[in-house]
Scaffold this active site. Structure first.
Site, PDB file in Angstrom:
ATOM      1  N   LYS A 122      49.289 -12.805  83.306  1.00 54.47           N
ATOM      2  CA  LYS A 122      47.835 -12.955  83.196  1.00 54.47           C
ATOM      3  C   LYS A 122      47.298 -12.085  82.064  1.00 54.47           C
ATOM      4  O   LYS A 122      46.565 -12.556  81.180  1.00 54.47           O
ATOM      5  CB  LYS A 122      47.164 -12.563  84.507  1.00 54.47           C
ATOM      6  CG  LYS A 122      45.647 -12.421  84.403  1.00 54.47           C
ATOM      7  CD  LYS A 122      45.069 -11.698  85.608  1.00 54.47           C
ATOM      8  CE  LYS A 122      43.649 -11.239  85.331  1.00 54.47           C
ATOM      9  NZ  LYS A 122      43.063 -10.481  86.446  1.00 54.47           N
ATOM     10  N   ASP A 140      43.899 -16.347  86.424  1.00 54.08           N
ATOM     11  CA  ASP A 140      43.606 -15.330  87.432  1.00 54.08           C
ATOM     12  C   ASP A 140      43.303 -16.044  88.748  1.00 54.08           C
ATOM     13  O   ASP A 140      43.539 -17.247  88.885  1.00 54.08           O
ATOM     14  CB  ASP A 140      42.446 -14.435  86.985  1.00 54.08           C
ATOM     15  CG  ASP A 140      41.135 -15.201  86.873  1.00 54.08           C
ATOM     16  OD1 ASP A 140      41.127 -16.424  87.101  1.00 54.08           O
ATOM     17  OD2 ASP A 140      40.111 -14.579  86.564  1.00 54.08           O
TER      18      ASP A 140
END
Length: 209
Positions: A122, A140
């Protein structure tokens, strides 16, 4: 994904209020600042992260300067972000590596970035996207939740979502999708009690249909 063009266009037109932290991240245009700010934000809400990030940047804005900041001073600056003590040590440790071993140059690949302690896909994708302006999909909890809630994909975790979107989502949307869905997730498509009646793209959502 047949309606993805309409979904993205509608979310852009909706102009939902964005958090100060999201706005701050988009102003950096600097991979190092994106990297350390993203580390700061992990498991912490944007309302807490934003002022902490500003206090951190008052101490240093380059790897070499940050490497010289005492850990306890950085801890005090970023408190009360989650795991602030660990994050302070992590930021200083990677700053030393970047400054001393990489000539202050942040790696521009996912493989290079995830070698840093505590940096996952991420964070790496966000650095590539916002820091290097490279096509990358930052997944996310909001991106993972909303794509699955809408029935556009069916995945079990954010990493699986990332790789599925790499195959299904047009590359022209890779950079924007995180900001759009984070904003939509914070304002409307919330984890608990989503505001479906206020959702501008509810007609595409299998949860509503």
């Amino acid at each position: 994904m047949e309606h993805i063009d309409d979904i993205v266009h509608t979310l852009k037109q909706a102009k939902q209020p964005r958090s100060d932290f999201v706005n701050l991240m988009e102003t950096f245009k600097n991979p190092y600042l994106v990297l350390i700010a993203c580390i700061l934000s992990l498991r912490t809400n944007d309302r807490t992260t934003y002022p902490a990030a500003l206090r951190m940047l008052e101490l240093a804005r380059t790897p070499r300067d940050m490497a010289e900041v005492p850990v306890d001073k950085l801890e005090k600056a970023i408190y009360p972000v989650g795991f602030y003590s660990n994050k302070a040590r992590q930021i200083i440790e990677l700053s030393k590596i970047i400054a001393n071993e990489m000539n202050s140059e942040v790696p521009d690949t996912i493989e290079g970035l995830i070698k840093f302690n505590g940096v996952g896909r991420k964070t790496a994708n966000l650095v590539l996207s916002l820091g290097f302006n490279k096509p990358a999909i930052c997944v996310d909890v909001h991106v993972h939740r909303i794509f699955n809630r809408f029935g556009l994909i069916k995945t079990k975790n954010p990493e699986e979502t990332e790789f599925t979107l790499r195959d299904k989502l047009p590359e022209k949307y890779w950079t924007d999708i995180n900001t759009l869905l984070v904003t939509h997730g914070q304002n409307v498509c919330k984890p608990i009690k989503p505001l479906c009646e206020d959702c501008p793209i509810s007609k595409y959502c299998k949860k509503v249909i």
